[in-house]
Design an enzyme around this catalytic site. Structure first.
Site, PDB file in Angstrom:
ATOM      1  N   ASP A 254     -73.776 -60.384  79.835  1.00 22.34           N
ATOM      2  CA  ASP A 254     -72.705 -59.806  79.034  1.00 22.34           C
ATOM      3  C   ASP A 254     -71.405 -60.179  79.727  1.00 22.34           C
ATOM      4  O   ASP A 254     -71.056 -59.628  80.776  1.00 22.34           O
ATOM      5  CB  ASP A 254     -72.860 -58.282  78.915  1.00 22.34           C
ATOM      6  CG  ASP A 254     -73.734 -57.898  77.725  1.00 22.34           C
ATOM      7  OD1 ASP A 254     -74.276 -58.805  77.068  1.00 22.34           O
ATOM      8  OD2 ASP A 254     -73.860 -56.694  77.447  1.00 22.34           O
TER       9      ASP A 254
ATOM     10  N   HIS B 272     -76.254 -53.974  67.736  1.00 23.39           N
ATOM     11  CA  HIS B 272     -77.070 -52.754  67.749  1.00 23.39           C
ATOM     12  C   HIS B 272     -77.430 -52.461  66.289  1.00 23.39           C
ATOM     13  O   HIS B 272     -76.611 -52.695  65.390  1.00 23.39           O
ATOM     14  CB  HIS B 272     -76.291 -51.526  68.229  1.00 23.39           C
ATOM     15  CG  HIS B 272     -75.744 -51.581  69.609  1.00 23.39           C
ATOM     16  ND1 HIS B 272     -74.556 -52.169  69.918  1.00 23.39           N
ATOM     17  CD2 HIS B 272     -76.216 -51.071  70.769  1.00 23.39           C
ATOM     18  CE1 HIS B 272     -74.313 -52.031  71.210  1.00 23.39           C
ATOM     19  NE2 HIS B 272     -75.305 -51.367  71.759  1.00 23.39           N
TER      20      HIS B 272
ATOM     21  N   ASP C 125     -64.210 -53.433  79.707  1.00 19.60           N
ATOM     22  CA  ASP C 125     -64.731 -54.475  78.805  1.00 19.60           C
ATOM     23  C   ASP C 125     -63.641 -55.438  78.333  1.00 19.60           C
ATOM     24  O   ASP C 125     -63.493 -55.687  77.128  1.00 19.60           O
ATOM     25  CB  ASP C 125     -65.413 -53.834  77.572  1.00 19.60           C
ATOM     26  CG  ASP C 125     -66.751 -53.196  77.916  1.00 19.60           C
ATOM     27  OD1 ASP C 125     -67.337 -53.554  78.943  1.00 19.60           O
ATOM     28  OD2 ASP C 125     -67.207 -52.325  77.141  1.00 19.60           O
TER      29      ASP C 125
ATOM     30  N   GLU D 190     -74.101 -57.602  83.161  1.00 22.78           N
ATOM     31  CA  GLU D 190     -72.732 -57.490  82.639  1.00 22.78           C
ATOM     32  C   GLU D 190     -71.750 -57.454  83.801  1.00 22.78           C
ATOM     33  O   GLU D 190     -71.887 -56.656  84.734  1.00 22.78           O
ATOM     34  CB  GLU D 190     -72.599 -56.225  81.785  1.00 22.78           C
ATOM     35  CG  GLU D 190     -71.177 -56.033  81.274  1.00 22.78           C
ATOM     36  CD  GLU D 190     -71.069 -55.042  80.131  1.00 22.78           C
ATOM     37  OE1 GLU D 190     -71.965 -55.017  79.274  1.00 22.78           O
ATOM     38  OE2 GLU D 190     -70.076 -54.298  80.116  1.00 22.78           O
TER      39      GLU D 190
ATOM     40  N   ASP E  44     -69.359 -59.165  75.617  1.00 20.24           N
ATOM     41  CA  ASP E  44     -69.356 -57.706  75.456  1.00 20.24           C
ATOM     42  C   ASP E  44     -67.963 -57.228  75.893  1.00 20.24           C
ATOM     43  O   ASP E  44     -67.790 -56.646  76.956  1.00 20.24           O
ATOM     44  CB  ASP E  44     -70.468 -57.087  76.304  1.00 20.24           C
ATOM     45  CG  ASP E  44     -70.719 -55.633  75.940  1.00 20.24           C
ATOM     46  OD1 ASP E  44     -69.937 -55.083  75.150  1.00 20.24           O
ATOM     47  OD2 ASP E  44     -71.691 -55.054  76.455  1.00 20.24           O
TER      48      ASP E  44
ATOM     49  N   ASP F  61     -74.736 -50.748  64.428  1.00 23.13           N
ATOM     50  CA  ASP F  61     -73.501 -51.505  64.154  1.00 23.13           C
ATOM     51  C   ASP F  61     -73.546 -52.091  62.753  1.00 23.13           C
ATOM     52  O   ASP F  61     -72.528 -52.156  62.065  1.00 23.13           O
ATOM     53  CB  ASP F  61     -73.348 -52.729  65.081  1.00 23.13           C
ATOM     54  CG  ASP F  61     -73.358 -52.384  66.549  1.00 23.13           C
ATOM     55  OD1 ASP F  61     -73.023 -51.250  66.892  1.00 23.13           O
ATOM     56  OD2 ASP F  61     -73.705 -53.282  67.349  1.00 23.13           O
TER      57      ASP F  61
ATOM     58  N   HIS G 245     -70.152 -54.102  84.621  1.00 21.87           N
ATOM     59  CA  HIS G 245     -71.112 -53.151  85.191  1.00 21.87           C
ATOM     60  C   HIS G 245     -71.348 -53.468  86.666  1.00 21.87           C
ATOM     61  O   HIS G 245     -71.549 -52.553  87.475  1.00 21.87           O
ATOM     62  CB  HIS G 245     -72.433 -53.190  84.434  1.00 21.87           C
ATOM     63  CG  HIS G 245     -72.317 -52.776  82.998  1.00 21.87           C
ATOM     64  ND1 HIS G 245     -73.379 -52.734  82.147  1.00 21.87           N
ATOM     65  CD2 HIS G 245     -71.244 -52.377  82.270  1.00 21.87           C
ATOM     66  CE1 HIS G 245     -72.982 -52.329  80.948  1.00 21.87           C
ATOM     67  NE2 HIS G 245     -71.685 -52.125  81.002  1.00 21.87           N
TER      68      HIS G 245
ATOM     69  N   ASP H 160     -65.291 -48.937  82.600  1.00 19.00           N
ATOM     70  CA  ASP H 160     -65.833 -50.077  81.859  1.00 19.00           C
ATOM     71  C   ASP H 160     -64.802 -50.508  80.814  1.00 19.00           C
ATOM     72  O   ASP H 160     -64.920 -50.185  79.637  1.00 19.00           O
ATOM     73  CB  ASP H 160     -67.150 -49.622  81.197  1.00 19.00           C
ATOM     74  CG  ASP H 160     -68.034 -50.788  80.801  1.00 19.00           C
ATOM     75  OD1 ASP H 160     -67.722 -51.929  81.181  1.00 19.00           O
ATOM     76  OD2 ASP H 160     -69.044 -50.548  80.117  1.00 19.00           O
TER      77      ASP H 160
HETATM   78  C1  XLS Z   1     -72.194 -50.571  77.461  1.00 17.73           C
HETATM   79  C2  XLS Z   1     -73.099 -51.700  77.320  1.00 17.73           C
HETATM   80  C3  XLS Z   1     -73.564 -51.969  75.907  1.00 17.73           C
HETATM   81  C4  XLS Z   1     -74.776 -52.850  75.932  1.00 17.73           C
HETATM   82  C5  XLS Z   1     -75.547 -52.858  74.647  1.00 17.73           C
HETATM   83  O1  XLS Z   1     -71.558 -50.378  78.477  1.00 17.73           O
HETATM   84  O2  XLS Z   1     -72.505 -52.828  77.873  1.00 17.73           O
HETATM   85  O3  XLS Z   1     -72.537 -52.505  75.144  1.00 17.73           O
HETATM   86  O4  XLS Z   1     -74.452 -54.154  76.247  1.00 17.73           O
HETATM   87  O5  XLS Z   1     -76.031 -51.608  74.326  1.00 17.73           O
HETATM   88 NI    NI Z   2     -73.198 -54.775  77.766  1.00 15.67          NI
HETATM   89 NI    NI Z   3     -70.462 -52.315  79.261  1.00 15.76          NI
END
Ligand code: XLS
Ligand code: NI
Ligand code: NI
Length: 436
Positions: free
Chosen positions: A296, A101, A309, A268, A339, A104, A271, A307
């Site tokens: 992702d 991003h 991750d 993702e 991600d 970042d 998600h 989430d």
């Molecule tokens: C958040 C998202 C984010 C996107 C990029 O849940 O996964 O990390 O991948 O903005």
């Molecule tokens: Ni993501």
């Molecule tokens: Ni995410």
């Protein structure tokens, strides 16, 4: 030059018998699978936000992780050192791509013009490091969800002033992505959604989101950016109801607003599960509709239901994901972006390496398993048999549109009840286990 990850020199492939925790057991970048190298199939990317900037804080507690590149008092010096550390990490790990991003890589200043100047400085440095290392940018994106100005959304904000701010950020983020030769650009609608309908004009917000994306398509043409645009679906978090709920929802949105030719999806895993789908379901839906773009790669925890991750290590998931991706023709502009972030207690530098190595190996195994399933036509045969009736006269006549309701009724009057047949799910699950 300062070494920020002195504990690791270079991660290498040592094969399945290796006991070295800092070596790949399965990911052998040059090894060919179905005619293509593993590196070209998998197109691994490290994400900047979690890997470089994630320091273990969560909603209940402060940072737990200390990184040596994050100590300078001056924020721009910190940004430069972080970038140097990032490229050291990418090269030692042996990935080909990275993702970021805008916020970042460079901290926001007091106004947009100053913020953009900071970005330019870091982007020039990143470009140099890309040239030196051969690393490529899988995609860039903007962070239009963390700053307070975006608390009620970016493109879907009730205030057009905020819409304009979001557009300005996206404009710049697309330009720097182009500058760095990015293969894609992602739109994740961080706060594009709502918490209560008591204060929300849903229809207007959806129209505005489409307007923002249409202006992005215009700008892409204007600057000659050749990368792929992606939308990343997510059903909730941070808002209660995110507009880009899942792949089906995004596809309908893109079609309604005539955007489908300009966008693909970035799916993702975590998600997908938040939307009560499997990762594979979302991928399969995209393949079926020609909108699979990038991934992702991570995993959630079904018992926690948010989430989380986490790094993806589940071989069933990676195998079935790679199966669907390969069946869909494989990645072109997209790839597997991790991600994912290490857990709050995984405070050592070396934990970052373990996390990525394990996930890269899990996807490498998934790729090999998927390739065998495809080459031996294991599931294809079963699916083909299950639908065999559609290759017979009745099925062919229905599919070609020749049969109307009266004709179908006539068929039943003449032929009576259909034969019931087993779906063989348990058998197929057993067979799949033999391949995992
Ligand atoms: C958040 C998202 C984010 C996107 C990029 O849940 O996964 O990390 O991948 O903005
Ligand atoms: Ni993501
Ligand atoms: Ni995410």
């Amino acid at each position: 030059m300062t070494e920020y990850f002195p504990e690791v020199k270079q991660v290498k492939y040592e094969g399945p018998d290796s006991k070295n925790p800092l070596a790949f057991k399965h990911y052998n970048p040059a090894e060919k699978v179905m005619g293509k190298t593993m590196a070209d199939h998998l197109r691994f990317a490290v994400c900047y936000w979690h890997t470089m900037k994630g320091l273990g804080s969560d909603q209940f507690g402060m940072d737990t992780i200390v990184r040596s590149y994050n100590k300078a008092a001056d924020p721009m010096q910190r940004a430069e050192q972080t970038l140097q550390a990032a490229f050291e990490f990418f090269t030692k790990l042996g990935v080909q791509f990275w993702c970021f991003h805008d916020r970042d890589i460079a901290p926001e200043a007091d106004n947009l013009a100053e913020t953009n100047k900071r970005l330019d400085k870091i982007v020039a440095l990143a470009k140099k490091m890309q040239d030196q290392t051969g690393l490529k940018l899988l995609w860039g994106t903007t962070n239009a969800f963390s700053h307070p100005r975006f608390m009620a959304g970016a493109g879907t904000n009730p205030d057009p002033h905020v819409f304009a701010y979001a557009a300005s950020q996206i404009k710049k983020a697309m330009e720097i992505t182009h500058e760095l030769g990015g293969a894609g650009y992602v739109f994740w609608g961080g706060r594009e959604g709502y918490d209560t309908l008591l204060n929300t004009d849903l229809k207007r917000e959806l129209d505005h989101m489409a307007l923002l994306l249409q202006r992005a398509v215009d700008h892409k043409k204007k600057i000659g950016f050749g990368g792929q645009l992606y939308i990343e679906p997510k059903p909730k978090e941070p808002t209660k109801h995110q507009y880009d709920f899942d792949a089906g929802n995004c596809f309908a949105f893109l079609q309604k607003y005539n955007l489908v030719e300009h966008f693909k999806l970035n799916i993702e895993a975590n998600h997908a599960t938040l939307a009560a789908h499997t990762f594979q379901h979302e991928l399969a839906f995209c393949v079926a509709n020609g909108i699979l773009g990038s991934v992702d790669a991570n995993r959630g925890d079904l018992l926690l239901g948010w989430d989380t991750d986490q790094f993806p290590t589940d071989l069933y998931d990676t195998s079935m994901a790679m199966y669907t991706i390969l069946k869909g023709g494989g990645f072109t502009t997209g790839g597997l972006n991790f991600d994912a972030h290490v857990r709050r207690q995984s405070i050592d530098n070396v934990d970052l390496f373990y996390a990525h190595i394990g996930s890269m190996d899990a996807f490498a195994r998934g790729l090999k398993i998927a390739a065998r399933l495809i080459e031996e036509k294991v599931l294809d045969k079963a699916v083909q048999e299950r639908y065999a009736g559609w290759d017979q006269p009745l099925g062919r006549d229905i599919e070609s549109g020749k049969m109307d309701f009266a004709g179908l009724e006539q068929y039943i009057l003449e032929n009576g009840e259909p034969l019931l047949r087993s779906g063989r799910q348990e058998l197929l699950e057993n067979i799949l286990n033999e391949y995992i």
